[in-house]
Design a protein around this motif. Structure first.
Motif, PDB file in Angstrom:
ATOM      1  N   THR A  82      21.029  58.367 -23.308  1.00 25.76           N
ATOM      2  CA  THR A  82      21.337  58.542 -21.642  1.00 25.76           C
ATOM      3  C   THR A  82      20.822  57.097 -21.163  1.00 25.76           C
ATOM      4  OG1 THR A  82      20.132  60.710 -21.815  1.00 25.76           O
ATOM      5  CG2 THR A  82      19.603  59.710 -19.782  1.00 25.76           C
ATOM      6  N   LEU A  83      21.555  57.015 -19.880  1.00 27.99           N
ATOM      7  CA  LEU A  83      21.485  55.463 -19.171  1.00 27.99           C
ATOM      8  C   LEU A  83      20.895  55.721 -17.915  1.00 27.99           C
ATOM      9  CD1 LEU A  83      22.025  52.481 -19.162  1.00 27.99           C
ATOM     10  CD2 LEU A  83      24.390  53.136 -18.372  1.00 27.99           C
ATOM     11  N   ILE A  84      20.030  55.180 -17.572  1.00 32.12           N
ATOM     12  CA  ILE A  84      19.183  55.355 -16.138  1.00 32.12           C
ATOM     13  C   ILE A  84      19.367  54.107 -15.525  1.00 32.12           C
ATOM     14  CG2 ILE A  84      17.099  55.913 -15.168  1.00 32.12           C
ATOM     15  CD1 ILE A  84      16.007  57.158 -17.474  1.00 32.12           C
ATOM     16  N   SER A  85      19.958  54.482 -14.137  1.00 34.74           N
ATOM     17  CA  SER A  85      20.243  53.436 -13.311  1.00 34.74           C
ATOM     18  C   SER A  85      19.480  53.701 -12.008  1.00 34.74           C
ATOM     19  CB  SER A  85      21.921  53.009 -12.864  1.00 34.74           C
ATOM     20  OG  SER A  85      21.822  52.274 -12.004  1.00 34.74           O
ATOM     21  N   LYS A  86      18.670  52.607 -11.427  1.00 36.98           N
ATOM     22  CA  LYS A  86      17.893  52.667 -10.169  1.00 36.98           C
ATOM     23  C   LYS A  86      18.897  52.562  -8.959  1.00 36.98           C
ATOM     24  CE  LYS A  86      16.325  48.011  -9.072  1.00 36.98           C
ATOM     25  NZ  LYS A  86      15.327  47.187  -9.061  1.00 36.98           N
ATOM     26  N   GLU A  87      19.971  51.747  -8.938  1.00 35.81           N
ATOM     27  CA  GLU A  87      20.953  51.662  -8.295  1.00 35.81           C
ATOM     28  C   GLU A  87      21.928  52.935  -8.273  1.00 35.81           C
ATOM     29  OE1 GLU A  87      22.035  47.555  -6.890  1.00 35.81           O
ATOM     30  OE2 GLU A  87      21.190  47.074  -8.846  1.00 35.81           O
ATOM     31  N   PRO A  88      22.718  53.311  -7.270  1.00 35.65           N
ATOM     32  CA  PRO A  88      23.830  54.196  -7.283  1.00 35.65           C
ATOM     33  C   PRO A  88      24.785  53.535  -8.066  1.00 35.65           C
ATOM     34  CG  PRO A  88      23.151  54.326  -5.118  1.00 35.65           C
ATOM     35  CD  PRO A  88      22.410  53.114  -5.913  1.00 35.65           C
ATOM     36  N   GLN A  89      25.270  52.225  -8.034  1.00 33.12           N
ATOM     37  CA  GLN A  89      26.418  51.532  -8.698  1.00 33.12           C
ATOM     38  C   GLN A  89      25.567  51.256  -9.992  1.00 33.12           C
ATOM     39  OE1 GLN A  89      24.855  50.426  -5.851  1.00 33.12           O
ATOM     40  NE2 GLN A  89      26.251  51.012  -4.039  1.00 33.12           N
ATOM     41  N   VAL A  90      26.414  51.626 -11.088  1.00 32.48           N
ATOM     42  CA  VAL A  90      26.083  51.366 -12.300  1.00 32.48           C
ATOM     43  C   VAL A  90      26.847  50.336 -13.136  1.00 32.48           C
ATOM     44  CG1 VAL A  90      26.026  52.655 -14.603  1.00 32.48           C
ATOM     45  CG2 VAL A  90      25.279  53.914 -12.516  1.00 32.48           C
ATOM     46  N   GLY A  91      26.264  49.525 -13.670  1.00 28.98           N
ATOM     47  CA  GLY A  91      26.827  48.480 -14.544  1.00 28.98           C
ATOM     48  C   GLY A  91      27.955  47.434 -14.199  1.00 28.98           C
ATOM     49  N   THR A 110      33.638  44.176  -9.677  1.00 24.47           N
ATOM     50  CA  THR A 110      32.347  43.774 -10.268  1.00 24.47           C
ATOM     51  C   THR A 110      31.883  44.499 -11.631  1.00 24.47           C
ATOM     52  OG1 THR A 110      30.604  44.946  -8.881  1.00 24.47           O
ATOM     53  CG2 THR A 110      31.482  42.871  -8.346  1.00 24.47           C
ATOM     54  N   TYR A 111      32.437  45.711 -11.522  1.00 31.31           N
ATOM     55  CA  TYR A 111      32.069  46.749 -12.397  1.00 31.31           C
ATOM     56  C   TYR A 111      32.401  46.318 -14.082  1.00 31.31           C
ATOM     57  CZ  TYR A 111      30.755  50.175  -9.144  1.00 31.31           C
ATOM     58  OH  TYR A 111      30.214  50.833  -8.167  1.00 31.31           O
ATOM     59  N   LEU A 112      31.531  46.199 -14.954  1.00 32.17           N
ATOM     60  CA  LEU A 112      31.713  45.814 -16.530  1.00 32.17           C
ATOM     61  C   LEU A 112      32.676  46.918 -17.107  1.00 32.17           C
ATOM     62  CD1 LEU A 112      28.215  44.914 -17.239  1.00 32.17           C
ATOM     63  CD2 LEU A 112      30.217  43.415 -16.745  1.00 32.17           C
ATOM     64  N   TYR A 113      32.565  48.219 -16.717  1.00 33.46           N
ATOM     65  CA  TYR A 113      33.266  48.995 -17.468  1.00 33.46           C
ATOM     66  C   TYR A 113      33.724  50.371 -16.299  1.00 33.46           C
ATOM     67  CZ  TYR A 113      30.590  47.335 -21.122  1.00 33.46           C
ATOM     68  OH  TYR A 113      30.018  46.490 -22.075  1.00 33.46           O
ATOM     69  N   GLU A 114      34.869  51.011 -16.837  1.00 29.52           N
ATOM     70  CA  GLU A 114      35.446  52.361 -15.958  1.00 29.52           C
ATOM     71  C   GLU A 114      34.451  53.340 -16.296  1.00 29.52           C
ATOM     72  OE1 GLU A 114      37.918  52.396 -13.935  1.00 29.52           O
ATOM     73  OE2 GLU A 114      39.103  50.524 -14.233  1.00 29.52           O
ATOM     74  N   GLN A 115      34.080  54.142 -15.399  1.00 27.71           N
ATOM     75  CA  GLN A 115      33.374  55.337 -15.331  1.00 27.71           C
ATOM     76  C   GLN A 115      33.715  56.019 -16.699  1.00 27.71           C
ATOM     77  OE1 GLN A 115      30.548  55.970 -14.348  1.00 27.71           O
ATOM     78  NE2 GLN A 115      30.437  57.826 -15.385  1.00 27.71           N
TER      79      GLN A 115
END
Length: 523
Positions: A82-91, A110-115
């Protein structure tokens, strides 16, 4: 990739909330560059260890999973991640926010990975939520929406927060930092209106912010406390070249300036910056770019050992059982880490630690597992950076006290037409430091010589010209070092006024495009 594709449902599913400790998995707190990369790399590593395929949770073809680096036999539910992100934009990659601020790229870049990578690897992503508390005895965390989530292993990757100097009026409207998406949106608004802005701090981030906002229409000035910008990374000649470039880009500069307080108008909004020498610099907004601080609040409140950062060992284990930490939030042997390279090494170390773990079984002893662990070893860093398209490189020691300076010899290259400058610092026939500006192709070559403490006697006369001009076979024989091949050509050289400097000169009018390098440095 659209924003919508990365704004993941923030709801915590009921089946997760009611999961028992028996089925608890690995929970990663923080989905920045460290946390998101760790989630992906751990899932990929563990996928190669799972012999069965869960047909219900795998809907991708073998071709699709292979393209993501996933073993087609991967069992998604073998270990819940499980990956928890405080921002709506992840990674996303914070380093890439500068070109977004400049209007040269979009946030989607800027995203490191595709969803789809998270989904294909069976990683549950909770976005737009924070962790309120972590109970290390019961091994569970409480989310900001009040729900509880158990863990077998917890990884803290909370990163760092922008430092804000508590000047008088530092909380006034118009005072900002440059750290996340919200900052980019706010600052772009000022620039589009042609506002006047000040950046406090002449480091990489401050200069990037100033150039980006100037490019978008703002009237920008950098206020720096030291005698020249990037004083920790560059020597004075290189910094002077950079400062001239800033002027050409309509970015003002005030150096040796100590800020006293932020000036506000009757409406309580920013109107300027008061310096300790009595000058007041007018401004509609102010950006503080004065460094970052490890985000240790959760760890400290949870009873973990902290100092400036979260204390970890060489396997990224904290003082608490089953709790690890990686990234800018950690401290190891008194050292903090704000560069991409060591953070990636920490990720690799923790992947080696956890990829063989049997979280709910005891099939293998810890001693047996340790044979697979790769300890994190801090290495001397070189910094390849980009300041709005201008490439620079710094490695080793470039500043010396009076006693040290007497033992230092310098080799200097200048190409005025191309604005290229190289300076190598030698001590006892060993390279101890290097600064490159404009042409940084040989940065890796010089960095390895520094880290290996190589005796450069045999190549001293041609060293300033770069690897292509050095007889590396003789050097390898002398030092019994690894091969140094594959480095790009370096052009000619020029001079310096230093008494110990050896110089060469080039008057070539040859033009060369400077390809902007992605910052391989600050996170």
């Amino acid at each position: 990739m659209s924003h919508a594709a990365n704004k993941i449902n923030t709801a915590v599913h009921d089946d997760m909330v009611t999961t028992t400790h028996k089925n608890a998995g690995i929970v990663i707190i923080g989905a920045g560059m460290a946390g998101s990369r760790f989630a992906i790399e751990l899932a990929r590593a563990r996928s190669t260890l799972s012999p069965t395929l869960n047909s219900e949770s795998s809907t991708l073809s073998s071709k699709a999973t292979s393209s993501l680096g996933i073993d087609p036999k991967y069992h998604h539910n073998s270990v819940p991640i499980t990956l928890i992100s405080k921002e709506p934009q992840v990674g996303y990659n914070r380093i890439m926010l500068s070109p977004v601020l400049a209007g040269d790229s979009t946030f989607d870049d800027t995203y490191l990975y595709e969803q789809s990578a998270y989904e294909a690897l069976g990683i549950t992503v909770l976005a737009g939520v924070t962790v309120n508390t972590m109970d290390t005895t019961q091994q569970r965390i409480e989310l900001s929406n009040g729900q509880m989530l158990p863990y077998a292993k917890a990884v803290i990757a909370t990163g760092s927060t922008a430092r804000v100097i508590p000047f008088p009026n530092h909380t006034a409207p118009g005072v900002h930092v440059f750290r996340d998406v919200a900052d980019v949106i706010a600052l772009t608004g000022y620039a589009k209106q042609g506002k006047t802005g000040l950046v406090i701090g002449g480091g990489v981030l401050g200069l990037e912010a100033a150039c980006a906002l100037a490019n978008q229409g703002a009237k920008m000035t950098v206020v720096h406390v030291d005698d020249y910008v990037l004083n920790r990374q560059l020597d004075l000649p290189a910094a002077e070249l950079l400062q001239a470039e800033l002027s050409r880009r309509h970015v003002g500069l005030v150096v040796s300036a100590n800020s006293e307080s932020i000036v506000i108008n009757q409406a309580g909004e920013v109107s300027g910056l008061l310096l300790k020498d009595g000058r007041t610099l007018a401004a509609d907004f102010i950006v503080m770019a004065v460094g970052v601080m490890p985000n240790i609040t959760l760890a400290k409140n949870s009873g973990l050992d902290v100092n400036r950062g979260i204390i970890v060992n060489e396997f990224m284990h904290t003082s608490c059982a089953n709790v690890y930490a990686i990234g800018e939030c950690v401290e190891l042997a008194g050292e903090l880490f704000g560069m991409v390279a060591p953070v990636n090494q920490q990720v690799d170390t923790l992947v080696s630690v956890l990829k063989h773990e049997h979280l709910n079984e005891t099939k293998t002893s810890t001693l047996d597992l340790r044979a697979h662990w790769q300890p994190f070893v801090s290495k001397p860093l070189s910094l390849k950076l980009k300041v709005s398209g201008v490439a620079a490189f710094s490695a080793g020691q470039i500043a010396f006290n009076e006693d040290e300076a007497n033992m230092i010899e310098t080799l200097v290259y200048r190409q005025p037409v191309l604005n290229h400058y190289h300076c190598l610092y030698l001590k006892s026939n060993k390279l101890v430091g290097a600064v490159l500006y404009g042409d940084v192709d040989d940065g890796s070559f010089y960095s390895q010589l520094i880290s290996d403490q190589t005796d450069i006697t045999l190549i001293k006369e041609t060293l300033i010209f770069g690897a292509a001009y050095c007889d590396l076979d003789d050097l390898n024989t002398l030092n019994n070092m690894d091969e140094l091949n594959g480095f790009d050509l370096v052009d000619d050289v020029n001079n310096d006024s230093s008494a110990n400097a050896k110089t060469c000169e080039s008057t070539s009018d040859e033009s060369k495009n400077i390809v902007p390098e992605l910052v391989e440095g600050a996170l």
